[in-house]
Design an enzyme around this catalytic site. Sequence first.
Site, PDB file in Angstrom:
ATOM      1  CB  ILE A   1     -12.363  -4.783  -5.667  1.00 14.90           C
ATOM      2  CG1 ILE A   1     -13.591  -5.559  -5.158  1.00 14.90           C
ATOM      3  CG2 ILE A   1     -11.827  -5.356  -6.972  1.00 14.90           C
ATOM      4  CD1 ILE A   1     -13.323  -6.975  -4.623  1.00 14.90           C
TER       5      ILE A   1
ATOM      6  N   GLY B   1     -16.083 -12.000   4.171  1.00 13.17           N
ATOM      7  CA  GLY B   1     -14.635 -11.807   4.030  1.00 13.17           C
ATOM      8  C   GLY B   1     -13.951 -13.158   4.143  1.00 13.17           C
TER       9      GLY B   1
ATOM     10  CD  GLU C   1      -4.233 -13.171  -3.293  1.00 15.50           C
ATOM     11  OE1 GLU C   1      -4.098 -14.406  -3.348  1.00 15.50           O
ATOM     12  OE2 GLU C   1      -3.920 -12.413  -4.225  1.00 15.50           O
TER      13      GLU C   1
ATOM     14  CG  LEU D   1     -13.728 -14.452  -2.823  1.00 18.37           C
ATOM     15  CD1 LEU D   1     -14.695 -15.449  -3.476  1.00 18.37           C
ATOM     16  CD2 LEU D   1     -12.441 -15.201  -2.407  1.00 18.37           C
TER      17      LEU D   1
ATOM     18  NE  ARG E   1      21.706   7.761  14.670  1.00 18.79           N
ATOM     19  CZ  ARG E   1      21.463   9.028  14.957  1.00 18.79           C
ATOM     20  NH1 ARG E   1      21.889   9.998  14.165  1.00 18.79           N
ATOM     21  NH2 ARG E   1      20.778   9.335  16.033  1.00 18.79           N
TER      22      ARG E   1
END
Length: 388
Positions: free
Chosen positions: A163, A137, A370, A131, A274
């Site tokens: 991609i 973007g 996404e 896309l 720890r």
Amino acid sequence: MAFSSESNMAPLFGDEYQSLRESVSALAQKKILPFAQDVDENARYPQEAADALQQAGLAAAHVPEEFGGQGADALATVIIIEEVARVCGASSLIPAVNKLGSVPLLIGASQEQNKKYLTQLAQGKGFSYCLSESEAGSDAAAMKTKATASGDKWILSGSKKWISNAGVSEFYTVLATTDPSKGSKGISAFIVEKSDAGVSFGAHEKKMGFRGSPTREVYFDNVELSQDRLIGEVGTGFGLAMKTLDHTRITIAAQALGIAQGALDVAKRYSHERQQFGKAIFDFQAIQFMLADMAMQIEAARSLTYAAAVKSERGEVDLTFFSAASKCFATDVAMKVTTDAVQILGGYGYVSDYPVERMMRDAKLTQIYEGTNQIQRIVMARNLDTLN
Ligand code: CAA
């Protein structure tokens, strides 16, 4: 309503999801975790994970059984991605990208197209999603890659950027403008094969995180496509791309959830081991509060993500909101939790002896791809009226 420990109330999500989680977790511990650090350090494809996932039917489990897949529902797919991401973010992109690349077919392709391509996906041929472009973007509709009709063919030219799994995947869903004068209504979706003449790939991006998952440009130099490569009707590509993201942003939430859980697992264990000032650092309230907050945020993200997955499966009207909300919330949680895990481990957290610095670097991308979390908030705001 039962309050006793002998309650026979059904679990919130059925037993089958719990056994799926246990089996994916066992596979991840045995076959993915041992390679996670090397995959990151050498920015190499997690082939061991790809093989193990494929062998177990988990690389593209969402593919319907009629095409040779497992027919995993959205929640099962979330659990698979979550458990893989818990040990290796880059490996979790294998099932996530395969779903992203192929959901456009599941939504809009013909039975013949689905039979041809989803069958091969189930057999192990990857499917990526094209896309984004260098100048398109967040503003995805501004794409310049074009497909021009020529006789009974389409000629595809242009390039796509960032991609995921480019070069590894055999198939690509590519969004291209077929009528630039119509903006988002002039965009169409095509299936492109790696072996199509004119398809090539750019250099591997040198990334902050998810370094084992290849991210490359994909170039289309007058690629000739027959009509059976068009998904759905001409001009319906943008809507298809958005509907796809409604289903797949949940998988990014799942990834974030897994990364956050993995960081909490390490931080919790470390805090008991720890010793400082003569006692385990877990015994300091400052550390307890951090761990409690991390666990609380993860559980809230998990509830939202699973709710979104159920909505995806049922195709509910508020899916767009829930998908964006789960992605936005879970990925912000992952950023916070992984940063806090590094803080709890202190100097050890900042170096690669422990995986939390890798998880923190991986978490950052989940807030970006996404759709950035700023875009998710736009999507949520536009869909407020779909909520009860
Ligand atoms: N479902 C169905 N149709 C939708 C829709 C949805 N969820 N969202 C929008 N549409 C339709 C609209 O109804 C509209 O159609 P009409 O004109 O007929 O009403 C059309 O699409 C255009 O919608 P908008 O006007 O809302 O479009 P916009 O230009 O304002 O953009 C946007 C909307 C939400 C900002 C969109 O551009 C967007 O999501 N941007 C982010 C892109 C993104 O997420 N990229 C991710 C790349 S993939 C990736 O990162 C993968 C990876 O590596 C793993």
